[in-house]
Write an enzyme that holds these catalytic residues in place. Structure first.
Site, PDB file in Angstrom:
ATOM      1  N   ASP A   5       0.850  -1.193   0.000  1.00  9.03           N
ATOM      2  CA  ASP A   5       0.000   0.000   0.000  1.00  9.03           C
ATOM      3  C   ASP A   5       0.889   1.248   0.000  1.00  9.03           C
ATOM      4  OD1 ASP A   5      -2.043   1.794   0.283  1.00  9.03           O
ATOM      5  OD2 ASP A   5      -2.878   0.900   2.107  1.00  9.03           O
ATOM      6  N   ASP A  99      -3.420   2.537  -5.606  1.00 11.14           N
ATOM      7  CA  ASP A  99      -2.256   2.555  -4.708  1.00 11.14           C
ATOM      8  C   ASP A  99      -2.120   1.327  -3.822  1.00 11.14           C
ATOM      9  OD1 ASP A  99      -4.412   3.099  -3.064  1.00 11.14           O
ATOM     10  OD2 ASP A  99      -3.301   4.490  -1.812  1.00 11.14           O
ATOM     11  N   GLU A 100      -2.883   0.272  -4.064  1.00 10.44           N
ATOM     12  CA  GLU A 100      -2.666  -0.932  -3.258  1.00 10.44           C
ATOM     13  C   GLU A 100      -2.941  -2.198  -4.039  1.00 10.44           C
ATOM     14  OE1 GLU A 100      -5.652  -1.824  -0.083  1.00 10.44           O
ATOM     15  OE2 GLU A 100      -6.382   0.172  -0.573  1.00 10.44           O
TER      16      GLU A 100
END
Ligand SMILES: [Mg+2]
Length: 387
Positions: A5, A99-100
Site C-alpha cells: 500500500d 495505490d494498493e
C-alpha cells in the site's frame, strides 16, 4: 501473501510534482463548497485531517494546509509504474485501487528469497522507481496481510507468521474485519464483542441467530485467521479497437481518411483512460463486396496519441492496392499494449500531441463527448449524419 500500500499516495505525488511542499500538510481533494478530502499527507493527518472529510472542515482544523485539486493523470502514471515494479516480482498481482495490491509470492521464492525478503526488495524498488514510500504486510492470508500493512503505516513492514496470527488479530477492534460495517458492529457491541478475540470466543450459533448463518460463519472464520481467498491476478486487455459501419458505402479517400482520424482518436483516448500505450496498430477495411482487408504496422515507440495512430493507419490506407474502392466498414485496432508508466518514452517523444489530446480528454470529461476535436473533424461533424 503480501499487501502493498503506497503511503498517502495522492498527497505524496503532489509533493513529487512540487518538492517545495515536502514536510507541509498537503491535502488533496475537491476544492469546491461540497468537496471532500481524498488524500492527506502525514503532516496534515497530525491536525486530524482524514480521507472523506469535507474539505471545508479540513480547512478549519488545518488552516495552514496546502489544498490541491486531484490530478488523476499523474496518479495513474505513478500507479502504472507501481504495478510494473510489482509485476517484476510475480505475475500474481491483484490491484485493489491505484495505490494498493495483493501479491501471491509463493512461486517467486526461488528467485527472490522468502516473502519478507521479497517485501523488503519491493519496498526499496517502489521508493526508487515510483518516488513514493509504501507499507507492506506479509501474512499467510489476504486479510491478515491487509491489516498488517495498515498497522505498520507509513513506510513500514510487518510480518505476521502463521503461528502469530491469533496474537496479532486478538486485540484489534472487530470493526477492522472485512464485512463488519455499522449494522453488524451494532449487533456485536450488544453482545459485548469488541475485539477480534471476543468474536473468536463467541459461539457461532449465537452469531448465526443475530447475523444469519452465512455471515456468522464468515466472521467466525476471519476471527480465527481463516481466509482461503486467493489472489485474482489482473489481466491486461489484449487490444483496444473501434470501428464504424457506414450507412451508405463511401468511396472518396478524403472522407475515409477523416473517419480513420476519428477512429484513431477514439482508440487513443481509450488507451489513455486505461493507462496503456500500443506498439501495433491495425487497420480494417471492409469493401462493399464484403472482402475484408487488414493491414498492421508496428511503431518505433508505443503510443497513446491519436495523431501517431492516425499517421500509421493513413500510411497503411494509402498503400492499399487499386483506387476508388467502395468501403462499407472501417476499423482501427491497437495491440501490443504496454503500461503507460514508463514516462521516459513520453519525454523522448516531446509529448506535444499527447498534451493536446490529454487536454481534449479533460474538456470532454467536463462538457461531454464530441465537444472537442481536431479541426479536420469539424467538417465531418457538420455533416455527421451523412454516413
Ligand atoms: Mg494507500
Amino acid at each position: 501473501m503480501l499487501h502493498v500500500d503506497l503511503d498517502a499516495f495522492y498527497a505524496s505525488v503532489e509533493v513529487l510534482k512540487d518538492p517545495s511542499l515536502a514536510g507541509r500538510p498537503v491535502i488533496v481533494g475537491g476544492v469546491g463548497g461540497r468537496g471532500v478530502v481524498s488524500s492527506a499527507s502525514y503532516e496534515a493527518r497530525e491536525y486530524g485531517v482524514r480521507s472523506a472529510m469535507p474539505t471545508v472542515r479540513a480547512r478549519r482544523i488545518c488552516p495552514d494546509g496546502v489544498f490541491v485539486p486531484p490530478d488523476f493523470e499523474a496518479y495513474k502514471a505513478h500507479s502504472n509504474r507501481f504495478r510494473e515494479v510489482l509485476l517484476a516480482h510475480t505475475p500474481l498481482v491483484e490491484p485493489i485501487s491505484l495505490d494498493e495490491a495483493f501479491l501471491d509470492v509463493g512461486g517467486a521464492t526461488m528467485l527472490f528469497g522468502d516473502p519478507p525478503n521479497i517485501a523488503a526488495r519491493i519496498r526499496a524498488e517502489v521508493e526508487r522507481e515510483v518516488g513514493v514510500t509504501c507499507s507492506v504486510g506479509v501474512a499467510s492470508t489476504k486479510f491478515v496481510a491487509k491489516l498488517a500493512s495498515d498497522h505498520c503505516k507509513p513506510n513500514g513492514m510487518l510480518v505476521v507468521p502463521a503461528d502469530g496470527v491469533l496474537a496479532f488479530l486478538g486485540p484489534l477492534p472487530v470493526g477492522r474485519l472485512w464485512g463488519v460495517g455499522k449494522k453488524t458492529g451494532d449487533v456485536l457491541s450488544r453482545l459485548a464483542v469488541r475485539t477480534i478475540s471476543d468474536l473468536a470466543a463467541t459461539p457461532e450459533p449465537i452469531l448465526a441467530r443475530l447475523l444469519g448463518a452465512q455471515h456468522a460463519t464468515h466472521l467466525s472464520q476471519l476471527a480465527q485467521g481463516i481466509d482461503d481467498r486467493g489472489v485474482v491476478p489482473y489481466e491486461a486487455p489484449k487490444s483496444v479497437g473501434n470501428e464504424e459501419t457506414f450507412e451508405h458505402d463511401v468511396d472518396d479517400d478524403e472522407t475515409l481518411l477523416r473517419e480513420l482520424l476519428a477512429l484513431s482518436g477514439n482508440v487513443a483516448s481509450r488507451l489513455r483512460a486505461d493507462g496503456y500505450r500500443a506498439r501495433t496498430v491495425t487497420m480494417k477495411v471492409r469493401l462493399a463486396t464484403f472482402t475484408t482487408l487488414t493491414r498492421s504496422k508496428t511503431m518505433a515507440d508505443a503510443t497513446d496519441v491519436g495523431a501517431d495512430l492516425y499517421r500509421a493507419v493513413a500510411d497503411l490506407y494509402k498503400a492499399l492496392p487499386g483506387q476508388r474502392r467502395r468501403v462499407r466498414l472501417l476499423g482501427v485496432q491497437a495491440t501490443g499494449l504496454v503500461p503507460a508508466g514508463a514516462e521516459q518514452l513520453a519525454l523522448l517523444r516531446g509529448e506535444r500531441w499527447g498534451d493536446v489530446e490529454r487536454a481534449i480528454d479533460r474538456i470532454e470529461q467536463r462538457f461531454g463527448s464530441g465537444s472537442a476535436m481536431p479541426a479536420s473533424l469539424l467538417d465531418r461533424s457538420k455533416h455527421g449524419h451523412q454516413f
